[in-house]
Design an enzyme around this catalytic site. Structure first.
Site, PDB file in Angstrom:
ATOM      1  CD  GLN A  24      70.724  19.331  57.243  1.00 23.35           C
ATOM      2  OE1 GLN A  24      70.751  19.524  56.032  1.00 23.35           O
ATOM      3  NE2 GLN A  24      71.631  19.794  58.059  1.00 23.35           N
ATOM      4  CB  SER A  25      67.777  16.636  51.483  1.00 25.08           C
ATOM      5  OG  SER A  25      67.466  17.941  51.127  1.00 25.08           O
ATOM      6  CB  THR A  26      69.792  12.502  52.798  1.00 22.25           C
ATOM      7  OG1 THR A  26      70.993  13.232  52.979  1.00 22.25           O
ATOM      8  CG2 THR A  26      69.319  12.650  51.377  1.00 22.25           C
TER       9      THR A  26
END
Ligand SMILES: [Zn+2]
Length: 692
Positions: A24-26
């Site tokens: 997940q990106s963040t």
């Protein structure tokens, strides 16, 4: 569809491992978008359904919270790539291919490797074999779309941000002293102490017109300045500390204190992979500037005035540019003096004393940040006088005539070389033409002859080309020509120069500008004497050595008897001994203080007396090395002989440093048992007579 899966998955694939890539990106997405995370982990079941035993399905989730825009720092992705490259992976699964790489270069590299090692790629919907053209094409397109998606997302975000900024409605972190109220409007900090500190800073700058003077005043009067913790434990907490120069500058340069909304004042520049630098943009490149957007501490007009003042102040630190005039100052080398100890630029200090302005050059290295002794400090007039004399000696008609002669000779040489070059070029061109016509005339049936002639022609062309290229960038050397009229004008100026320089009507600023035309910078080192190393414009250098300026009153104020007594004492004493003896005889310094070694040293220098060491040397005394060389002994033996009294010695320093009296005609004799004697000593004979 499932049958299609199974057609692609072969025994060969099943023998190897399956990897499920989860990302997940963040960190925020991991917390808030838990459904997606759950779906990603569920891909393990998909791998099992495709025929992999559960213990051979590996989950790569090292990259949680990292963006896929770049492969750096994504250890999980890099591990995955290496597993694929080593041929250990039979299947790579991801929720969407965009989870693997949002960057086309990384994606294509992964595809290439998968195709090479016959590794399958799968997502929730299908399994692809990069070996097959159609699958490869589809995966490539998916990667491109995913990169484009990222770009569009970014563009949409930044576009929205910019739109908000255009209206002045974008909420950005505010500098200390300003804050958002409950309605989201920018107001002055509600804490009256914080407001008071900022008002005090701007008020002080209004008076002193220099950021370092502001910092200096805050430090001197022990005024504290507020600071707020921006991150970490206790974020938002108010702290009180010192105001340093760079902080004061930051505040003075920040337009938000003048009530203006600004967007795009800084730009982030990626210098090396994952390294970023924040660069300040010039005013014309700011994207948004809205005056009077919120209350401020100063008006916009005052902000503009402050910027101008700060720019002019900076001129003292840099080489004066065309429109950056130095400040009003009687110091000739303002902004041009470099400290010979630490290499920073020296400042000018003004000290109004007894209705007179005392100007000195001072190296302030770091003392603007922390209080302490300056690195070096010298009075300006003596330095300025030396530089003035140097310029008057340099800009003379005789000197310039010599320069013209050298210049003329150099020009003549260049012209000669140019003529020769042109002749050589002509010759090569002619030779090339000749070879070309020979080649054209040759019978094409004689292939060997034609080949030889062609090679010959090519060689001639190559030589011609290299000569032309070697000397292509030469035309601008012609600018250096000076015609007779210009020379006469320059000589006339040189004749005028001393008169103009010494003219009392010439302003200091004018003189400083002339210095700027002639001198690049001056490096100063203050020791027993002051050493100046002058770098002229054009690269020539010269060194000067001047004596420290003598404060005449101090020398004159010391009684004549004391000075004479010191002169007598120095014949036999070192500085500390002389101090003791002067004190014992009741002499005092001009301030009525008892003498110390340092005070004796200062007085001795000002009176121009020689030290005891210099006096001993003048009498012909030798150092231990010289003595050892003369006697052909080692230095230790000389020391020992000196200590034993065989070689007469004279002490000159505080410790046991001494010089040796010359052996005028005396002989040194080596006696029995390796003992030395000198004829000057009491024992003369080489071998002592044994008592009978
Ligand atoms: Zn220094």
């Amino acid at each position: 569809m499932h049958t299609d899966f199974h057609q692609k998955v072969t025994i060969e694939h099943l023998r190897r491992e399956a990897f499920v890539y989860v990302r997940q990106s963040t960190s925020r997405q991991i917390l808030e978008n838990s459904e997606s995370t759950r779906r990603q982990y569920a891909l393990r079941d998909r791998a099992v359904a495709l025929g992999w035993p559960i213990e051979r399905v590996h989950t790569v989730d090292d990259d949680q919270g990292l963006s896929a825009a770049r492969a750096e720092n994504r250890d999980g992705f890099q591990r995955l790539v290496s597993e694929v490259a080593l041929g250990r992976a039979g299947l790579v699964l991801g929720l969407e291919v965009s989870r693997l790489a949002r960057n086309n270069a990384d994606w294509q590299r992964l595809l290439e490797l998968c195709a090479h090692t016959r590794c399958l790629i799968g997502d929730e919907e299908a399994v692809y074999d990069p070996m097959h053209f159609n699958d490869r094409l589809l995966l490539g397109l998916k990667g491109t779309i995913s990169a484009a998606e990222l770009h569009l997302l970014k563009a949409r975000l930044i576009g929205g941000q910019r739109n908000k900024a255009q209206r002045g409605a974008l909420e950005v972190p505010l500098p200390m002293g300003l804050s958002y109220n409950a309605a989201g409007a920018v107001v002055l900090d509600p804490d009256p102490r914080v407001q008071g500190s900022f008002r005090e800073l701007f008020e002080t700058f209004r008076r002193l017109r220099s950021a370092s003077a502001v910092a200096d005043r805050f430090r001197r009067e022990r005024l504290t300045f507020p600071r707020r913790l921006r991150r970490g434990i206790g974020k938002g907490k108010l702290l009180w500390g010192t105001l340093d120069h760079s902080r004061a500058l930051d505040i003075l340069h920040n337009p938000r204190y003048a009530g203006a909304f600004v967007y795009g004042r800084h730009r982030v520049l990626y210098t090396a992979p994952s390294r970023k630098a924040v660069i300040e943009q010039p005013r014309q490149d700011w994207q948004v500037l809205i005056h009077n957007a919120h209350p401020g501490y100063i008006s916009w007009e005052e902000f503009e005035r402050n910027q101008l003042t700060l720019t002019q102040n900076r001129a003292a630190w840099t080489l004066a540019g065309p429109n950056l005039l130095p400040r009003e100052s009687p110091a000739l080398l303002q902004g041009r003096l470099v400290c010979g100890v630490c290499g920073t630029r020296m400042q000018v200090r003004y000290d109004p004393r007894e209705q007179r302005l005392r100007v000195s050059y001072l190296c302030h290295n770091d003392s603007s940040h922390r209080p302490g002794k300056p690195c070096q400090s010298v009075r300006a007039p003596a330095i300025d006088a030396a530089i003035g004399a140097l310029l008057l000696g340099t800009v003379t008609t005789a000197h310039l005539r010599k320069v013209f002669v050298v210049h003329g000779e150099m020009n003549a040489q260049t012209e000669r070389a140019e003529r020769e070059r042109r002749a050589e070029l002509q010759r090569l061109r002619h030779a090339a033409d000749l070879k070309r016509s020979r080649f054209l005339k040759c019978d094409p049936d004689h292939r060997l002859v034609a080949d030889a002639l062609e090679a010959d022609w090519n060689e001639a062309l190559r030589r011609l080309d290299s000569l032309q290229q070697d000397h292509a960038p030469r035309p601008h050397c012609d600018e250096a020509h000076l015609d007779a009229e210009a020379r006469v004008r320059i000589l006339a100026l040189a004749e005028e120069f001393p008169r103009a320089w010494n003219d009392p009507h010439t302003s200091d600023e004018e003189r400083r500008r002339w210095v700027g035309y002639l001198i690049e910078d001056v490096t100063l080192r203050s020791a027993e004497t002051i050493h100046l190393h002058v770098r002229f414009r054009g690269g020539q250098t010269t060194s000067l050595s001047i004596r420290h300026p003598v404060p005449t009153p101090r020398v004159l104020k010391t009684p004549a008897e004391t000075r004479q007594a010191l002169d007598r004492l120095l014949e036999s004493c070192s500085d500390p001994e002389a101090a003791k003896k002067l004190n014992a005889a009741g002499h005092r310094s001009w301030l009525g203080q008892p003498f110390t070694a340092k005070r004796v040293c200062i007085l001795r220098q000002h009176c121009g007396f020689k030290t005891r060491f210099e006096r001993l040397r003048a009498r012909g005394c030798l150092t231990v090395h010289e003595m050892a060389k003369r006697l052909r002994l080692c230095t230790t033996t000389v020391y020992n002989l000196g200590r034993a009294g065989v070689l007469p010695q004279q002490r000159y320093g505080n410790d046991n440093r001494c010089l040796y009296e010359p052996l005028n005609g005396a002989v040194l004799i080596r006696g029995k048992g390796g003992r030395y004697r000198s004829t000057q000593a009491r024992l003369v004979r080489a071998t002592p007579r044994r008592p009978r």
